[in-house]
Design an enzyme around this catalytic site. Sequence first.
Site, PDB file in Angstrom:
ATOM      1  N   HIS A  16     -56.653 -56.299  45.613  1.00 50.75           N
ATOM      2  CA  HIS A  16     -57.421 -57.521  45.318  1.00 50.75           C
ATOM      3  C   HIS A  16     -58.183 -57.872  46.584  1.00 50.75           C
ATOM      4  O   HIS A  16     -57.555 -58.152  47.617  1.00 50.75           O
ATOM      5  CB  HIS A  16     -56.481 -58.658  44.930  1.00 50.75           C
ATOM      6  N   GLU A 197     -45.054 -56.317  35.699  1.00 49.91           N
ATOM      7  CA  GLU A 197     -44.760 -56.640  37.109  1.00 49.91           C
ATOM      8  C   GLU A 197     -43.563 -57.597  37.092  1.00 49.91           C
ATOM      9  O   GLU A 197     -42.461 -57.248  37.500  1.00 49.91           O
ATOM     10  CB  GLU A 197     -45.980 -57.287  37.787  1.00 49.91           C
ATOM     11  N   ASP A 275     -52.132 -53.883  47.048  1.00 46.99           N
ATOM     12  CA  ASP A 275     -52.193 -55.133  46.274  1.00 46.99           C
ATOM     13  C   ASP A 275     -52.918 -56.238  47.047  1.00 46.99           C
ATOM     14  O   ASP A 275     -54.123 -56.422  46.881  1.00 46.99           O
ATOM     15  CB  ASP A 275     -50.782 -55.580  45.865  1.00 46.99           C
TER      16      ASP A 275
HETATM   17  N1  HPA Z   1     -50.106 -59.856  40.271  1.00 52.22           N
HETATM   18  C1  HPA Z   1     -50.804 -60.714  39.550  1.00 52.22           C
HETATM   19  N2  HPA Z   1     -51.891 -61.309  39.996  1.00 52.22           N
HETATM   20  C2  HPA Z   1     -52.315 -61.033  41.221  1.00 52.22           C
HETATM   21  C3  HPA Z   1     -51.626 -60.158  42.021  1.00 52.22           C
HETATM   22  C4  HPA Z   1     -50.468 -59.525  41.512  1.00 52.22           C
HETATM   23  O1  HPA Z   1     -49.799 -58.695  42.155  1.00 52.22           O
HETATM   24  N3  HPA Z   1     -52.297 -60.110  43.195  1.00 52.22           N
HETATM   25  C5  HPA Z   1     -53.361 -60.931  43.089  1.00 52.22           C
HETATM   26  N4  HPA Z   1     -53.380 -61.496  41.890  1.00 52.22           N
HETATM   27 ZN    ZN Z   2     -52.257 -56.913  41.820  1.00 49.36          ZN
END
Ligand code: HPA
Ligand code: ZN
Length: 334
Positions: A16, A197, A275
Site C-alpha cells: 500500500h 487476513e 504490505d
Molecule cells: N489489510 C487491510 N487493509 C489494509 C491493509 C491490510 O493489511 N493495509 C492497508 N490497508
Molecule cells: Zn494489505
Amino acid sequence: MHHFIAGLPKVELHLHIEGSLEPELMFELAQRNNIDISFASPDEVRAAYDFTDLQSFLDIYYQGAQVLLTKHDFFDLTWAYMLRCKADNVLHAELFFDPQTHTQRGVSFDTVMQGITTALIQAEQELGISSQLILCFLRHLDETSAFETLALAKPWREQIVAVGLDSSEVGHPPEKFARVFAAAREQGYLAVAHAGEEGPASNIIDALDILQVSRIDHGVRCVDDAQLVARLIDQKVHLTMCPLSNVKLKVFGAMDQHNIVDLLRQGVSVGINADDPAYFGGYMNDNFYAVAAAHPLTHQELALFTLHAIEASFCSTERKHALRQQVHAYVDGH
Ligand code: HPA
Ligand code: ZN
C-alpha cells in the site's frame, strides 16, 4: 543466508503506497503543508505503532495519510518507495493506492494519480524498475462511494491495471462489492482482494467466485478449509502474503507460527510482501529475513517466492520471461 536474500531478485505484489509513508517524510510533509500532526518527533510517531489488530492499525494509517495533499507529496511518497525497491533488489512492484482516503479529504483523484504515475515513470527510466497500479476500494465505505471512485478512475484506465479491496475485513465481506467488481471487470480491469487476513476462509472463496479475482491478498486463513487449500493448489491461485504485517497485527502470535512456509511446501503459490512497511517494521528484505530466521529455507525455496510472484504478476509475457531468467541466473550463480 542474509547475503543470498539481499541479492535475490524480488517482485512485490502487496504494497500500500500510503503504508510506505515513513515518519520522517510524514513530518516533512506536515511542515510543508502546515498540518498539525500532534506528535513531537518522528520517533514519537514510531512509538505509537503498537497495534492490537487490523483496525487499531487502520485508524493510525488513515490519520497519517492526511499530510498528503499535493501531487508533489504523492510523488515524494512514491519515489521514496521506489528507492527502497532499488535497495532491496525489487525489480517489479504492483502498488495499491486508496483513492477514497484522499478524495474524502478534498484531494482530487487526478492529483493522486499525477504524483504517483510521475514517480513510477521516472523509476522505470532511472532505476529500471517496472510497476503496475491497483486501485483499492475501502470496504468499510459503501458501494455508492466505490462506484463514484470507479467513475473518477475512467480517464486513468490505461494507468491502472486492476481493482482491489482493502480496509476492515470483518463485517465487510466480498459480496458487498459484487456489482462494483463486475462493472470494473467489464471495463477491462483485473481484480484482486484482501481476504482471509482476519476474516474467515469463506471470504477467500467468495473473492474468487463472486469478485473473480486473479489472486488473493493475505489469504492466511485458507488453512481452516482443507478443500480450499486443495483448490488453491489445483487452480494455482497466488496468495500475496505479508509476514511482518501479520505478526504486527497479531494475526499470528510470532513468526515461527506463520503458515507461509508450510503452504509453500504443500505447493501453494505464495509470495512475500511488505504490505505497509513504514508501519510494520520493514521492507522486502526484512520480510524475507524474518521468515528465514523463523523457518530455515533453502536457496531454492527462497527463490520460489519470487518465481511464484512473477507468475502471478500483471506484467507482460516478455517481462515475466526476463524476470524469471534473472532469478534462475542468480540461483545458478550460488
Ligand atoms: N489489510 C487491510 N487493509 C489494509 C491493509 C491490510 O493489511 N493495509 C492497508 N490497508
Ligand atoms: Zn494489505
